[in-house]
Design an enzyme around this catalytic site. Sequence first.
Site, PDB file in Angstrom:
ATOM      1  N   ARG A  61      -3.329 -11.509  -7.270  1.00  0.00           N
ATOM      2  CA  ARG A  61      -4.283 -10.414  -7.034  1.00  0.00           C
ATOM      3  C   ARG A  61      -4.910  -9.966  -8.349  1.00  0.00           C
ATOM      4  O   ARG A  61      -6.091  -9.608  -8.381  1.00  0.00           O
ATOM      5  CB  ARG A  61      -3.581  -9.258  -6.320  1.00  0.00           C
ATOM      6  CG  ARG A  61      -3.218  -9.654  -4.886  1.00  0.00           C
ATOM      7  CD  ARG A  61      -2.656  -8.514  -4.098  1.00  0.00           C
ATOM      8  NE  ARG A  61      -3.639  -7.454  -3.917  1.00  0.00           N
ATOM      9  CZ  ARG A  61      -3.332  -6.231  -3.476  1.00  0.00           C
ATOM     10  NH1 ARG A  61      -2.083  -5.940  -3.183  1.00  0.00           N
ATOM     11  NH2 ARG A  61      -4.267  -5.335  -3.332  1.00  0.00           N
ATOM     12  N   GLN A  93      -7.268   3.815  -1.707  1.00  0.00           N
ATOM     13  CA  GLN A  93      -6.011   3.117  -1.421  1.00  0.00           C
ATOM     14  C   GLN A  93      -5.978   1.798  -2.177  1.00  0.00           C
ATOM     15  O   GLN A  93      -4.958   1.115  -2.191  1.00  0.00           O
ATOM     16  CB  GLN A  93      -5.901   2.827   0.079  1.00  0.00           C
ATOM     17  CG  GLN A  93      -5.864   4.078   0.932  1.00  0.00           C
ATOM     18  CD  GLN A  93      -6.034   3.726   2.408  1.00  0.00           C
ATOM     19  OE1 GLN A  93      -5.049   3.456   3.092  1.00  0.00           O
ATOM     20  NE2 GLN A  93      -7.257   3.707   2.886  1.00  0.00           N
ATOM     21  N   VAL A  95      -5.934  -0.925  -5.158  1.00  0.00           N
ATOM     22  CA  VAL A  95      -5.282  -1.000  -6.466  1.00  0.00           C
ATOM     23  C   VAL A  95      -6.163  -1.739  -7.474  1.00  0.00           C
ATOM     24  O   VAL A  95      -5.844  -1.786  -8.654  1.00  0.00           O
ATOM     25  CB  VAL A  95      -3.876  -1.641  -6.357  1.00  0.00           C
ATOM     26  CG1 VAL A  95      -2.972  -0.774  -5.488  1.00  0.00           C
ATOM     27  CG2 VAL A  95      -3.941  -3.066  -5.807  1.00  0.00           C
ATOM     28  N   HIS A 111      -2.276   4.432  -4.107  1.00  0.00           N
ATOM     29  CA  HIS A 111      -1.305   3.338  -3.928  1.00  0.00           C
ATOM     30  C   HIS A 111      -1.023   2.580  -5.223  1.00  0.00           C
ATOM     31  O   HIS A 111      -0.512   1.464  -5.184  1.00  0.00           O
ATOM     32  CB  HIS A 111      -1.792   2.368  -2.838  1.00  0.00           C
ATOM     33  CG  HIS A 111      -1.761   2.960  -1.458  1.00  0.00           C
ATOM     34  ND1 HIS A 111      -2.378   2.389  -0.371  1.00  0.00           N
ATOM     35  CD2 HIS A 111      -1.161   4.093  -0.990  1.00  0.00           C
ATOM     36  CE1 HIS A 111      -2.172   3.136   0.706  1.00  0.00           C
ATOM     37  NE2 HIS A 111      -1.441   4.172   0.354  1.00  0.00           N
ATOM     38  N   CYS A 122      13.027   3.039 -16.800  1.00  0.00           N
ATOM     39  CA  CYS A 122      12.311   4.112 -17.531  1.00  0.00           C
ATOM     40  C   CYS A 122      11.213   4.741 -16.668  1.00  0.00           C
ATOM     41  O   CYS A 122      10.840   5.886 -16.882  1.00  0.00           O
ATOM     42  CB  CYS A 122      11.663   3.604 -18.805  1.00  0.00           C
ATOM     43  SG  CYS A 122      12.703   2.580 -19.833  1.00  0.00           S
ATOM     44  N   GLY A 179     -14.180   1.641   4.899  1.00  0.00           N
ATOM     45  CA  GLY A 179     -13.477   0.365   4.831  1.00  0.00           C
ATOM     46  C   GLY A 179     -11.966   0.427   4.847  1.00  0.00           C
ATOM     47  O   GLY A 179     -11.312  -0.238   4.055  1.00  0.00           O
ATOM     48  N   THR A 180     -11.419   1.199   5.764  1.00  0.00           N
ATOM     49  CA  THR A 180      -9.958   1.205   5.909  1.00  0.00           C
ATOM     50  C   THR A 180      -9.615   1.208   7.392  1.00  0.00           C
ATOM     51  O   THR A 180     -10.280   1.878   8.185  1.00  0.00           O
ATOM     52  CB  THR A 180      -9.301   2.392   5.153  1.00  0.00           C
ATOM     53  OG1 THR A 180      -7.914   2.432   5.450  1.00  0.00           O
ATOM     54  CG2 THR A 180      -9.934   3.727   5.506  1.00  0.00           C
ATOM     55  N   GLU A 207     -16.345  -2.428  11.690  1.00  0.00           N
ATOM     56  CA  GLU A 207     -15.702  -2.252  13.000  1.00  0.00           C
ATOM     57  C   GLU A 207     -15.014  -0.895  13.044  1.00  0.00           C
ATOM     58  O   GLU A 207     -14.737  -0.311  12.000  1.00  0.00           O
ATOM     59  CB  GLU A 207     -14.718  -3.392  13.288  1.00  0.00           C
ATOM     60  CG  GLU A 207     -13.672  -3.546  12.227  1.00  0.00           C
ATOM     61  CD  GLU A 207     -13.058  -4.951  12.184  1.00  0.00           C
ATOM     62  OE1 GLU A 207     -13.373  -5.780  13.059  1.00  0.00           O
ATOM     63  OE2 GLU A 207     -12.253  -5.194  11.284  1.00  0.00           O
TER      64      GLU A 207
HETATM   65  N1  APR Z   1     -17.374  -3.022   4.365  1.00  0.00           N
HETATM   66  C1  APR Z   1     -16.625  -2.021   4.867  1.00  0.00           C
HETATM   67  N2  APR Z   1     -15.467  -2.209   5.531  1.00  0.00           N
HETATM   68  C2  APR Z   1     -15.052  -3.462   5.717  1.00  0.00           C
HETATM   69  C3  APR Z   1     -15.778  -4.568   5.229  1.00  0.00           C
HETATM   70  C4  APR Z   1     -16.990  -4.318   4.532  1.00  0.00           C
HETATM   71  N3  APR Z   1     -17.733  -5.295   4.046  1.00  0.00           N
HETATM   72  N4  APR Z   1     -15.108  -5.699   5.579  1.00  0.00           N
HETATM   73  C5  APR Z   1     -14.002  -5.295   6.243  1.00  0.00           C
HETATM   74  N5  APR Z   1     -13.971  -3.948   6.342  1.00  0.00           N
HETATM   75  C6  APR Z   1     -12.986  -3.093   6.984  1.00  0.00           C
HETATM   76  C7  APR Z   1     -12.250  -3.717   8.141  1.00  0.00           C
HETATM   77  O1  APR Z   1     -13.008  -3.535   9.332  1.00  0.00           O
HETATM   78  C8  APR Z   1     -10.952  -2.942   8.156  1.00  0.00           C
HETATM   79  O2  APR Z   1     -11.060  -1.816   8.985  1.00  0.00           O
HETATM   80  O3  APR Z   1     -12.006  -2.799   6.043  1.00  0.00           O
HETATM   81  C9  APR Z   1     -10.790  -2.468   6.714  1.00  0.00           C
HETATM   82  C10 APR Z   1      -9.662  -3.121   5.975  1.00  0.00           C
HETATM   83  O4  APR Z   1      -8.436  -2.744   6.560  1.00  0.00           O
HETATM   84  P1  APR Z   1      -7.040  -3.141   5.912  1.00  0.00           P
HETATM   85  O5  APR Z   1      -7.059  -4.590   5.585  1.00  0.00           O
HETATM   86  O6  APR Z   1      -5.988  -2.647   6.834  1.00  0.00           O
HETATM   87  O7  APR Z   1      -7.024  -2.360   4.514  1.00  0.00           O
HETATM   88  P2  APR Z   1      -6.640  -0.861   4.216  1.00  0.00           P
HETATM   89  O8  APR Z   1      -6.937   0.019   5.372  1.00  0.00           O
HETATM   90  O9  APR Z   1      -7.235  -0.517   2.891  1.00  0.00           O
HETATM   91  O10 APR Z   1      -5.069  -0.974   4.055  1.00  0.00           O
HETATM   92  C11 APR Z   1      -4.354   0.190   3.736  1.00  0.00           C
HETATM   93  O11 APR Z   1      -2.323  -1.019   3.527  1.00  0.00           O
HETATM   94  O12 APR Z   1      -1.551  -3.066   2.853  1.00  0.00           O
HETATM   95  C12 APR Z   1      -1.575  -1.741   2.547  1.00  0.00           C
HETATM   96  O13 APR Z   1      -1.351  -0.605   0.518  1.00  0.00           O
HETATM   97  C13 APR Z   1      -2.202  -1.491   1.216  1.00  0.00           C
HETATM   98  O14 APR Z   1      -3.854   0.114   0.547  1.00  0.00           O
HETATM   99  C14 APR Z   1      -3.500  -0.810   1.553  1.00  0.00           C
HETATM  100  C15 APR Z   1      -3.180  -0.132   2.866  1.00  0.00           C
END
Ligand code: APR
Length: 237
Positions: A61, A93, A95, A111, A122, A179-180, A207
Amino acid sequence: MRLTEQDHLFVLTGAGISAESGLATFRGSGGLWNGYRVEQVATPEAWDADPTLVWHFYSQRRRNASSAQPNAAHVALTQIEQQLGDRFYLCTQNVDDLHERAGSKRIHHMHGSLFQSRCTRCDQPFPDTALYETAETLPQCDQCGAPVRPHIVWFGEIPLDMDAIYRQLSRATVLLVVGTSGSVYPAAGFVDIANQQRTRTIYVGPEEPLNREAFDEILLGTATEVLPSLIDQANAT
Ligand code: APR
């Protein structure tokens, strides 16, 4: 997104904002790493069982993030930050360091940070861009000799500085989430806190997230398609 001089904007970003920079998300397609789910390599149990595997994952990564560039969505957030000053707060979220490389200043990595490590004894984080991909190269603390781990919040660990996050969230009049997937708490619960205090809530992504019902507005599209124009509208007021 209209903002007035009274508004305080709290932005929460997830892996989706870095997707168009070429960094894979966790749960979508391509979300596996060498056949492992993230939950299998990002836990204290995984570290105890196989630190070489865990460092291999984070080294890869580090390599990917180093070669990625910030995209138009990262840049759009720096523009709104410049306009709002301390009425802006970015909680990510992620890194990776793409927000910083785009110019974000008021940013908190809940995160942890990919380019920091810390001694398991330490406990002090320090900058580290090295790659550790074999058992022979695993790092040890200069001071005490204990194993050094990634400065990452793993599943089952407490995110960093939640007090500051909740303080900022309590001031927010607008919560913009980008985007989460809405599947990892406590971040996925920020929208519920916002709703309790009647903060306006907007989600941006291609989505709907799992917690879609909680949002006032869902703007479907990728981060680079939606954020620049959303931020332009805010600038125009
Ligand atoms: N623009 C915006 N959103 C997008 C794009 C894009 N181009 N491509 C994908 N996505 C969206 C997806 O639809 C999905 O909802 O980004 C999201 C990614 O989701 P996850 O993979 O679950 O990532 P995240 O929500 O950041 O994960 C949360 O989980 O694995 C742990 O600690 C890690 O910080 C992370 C946490």
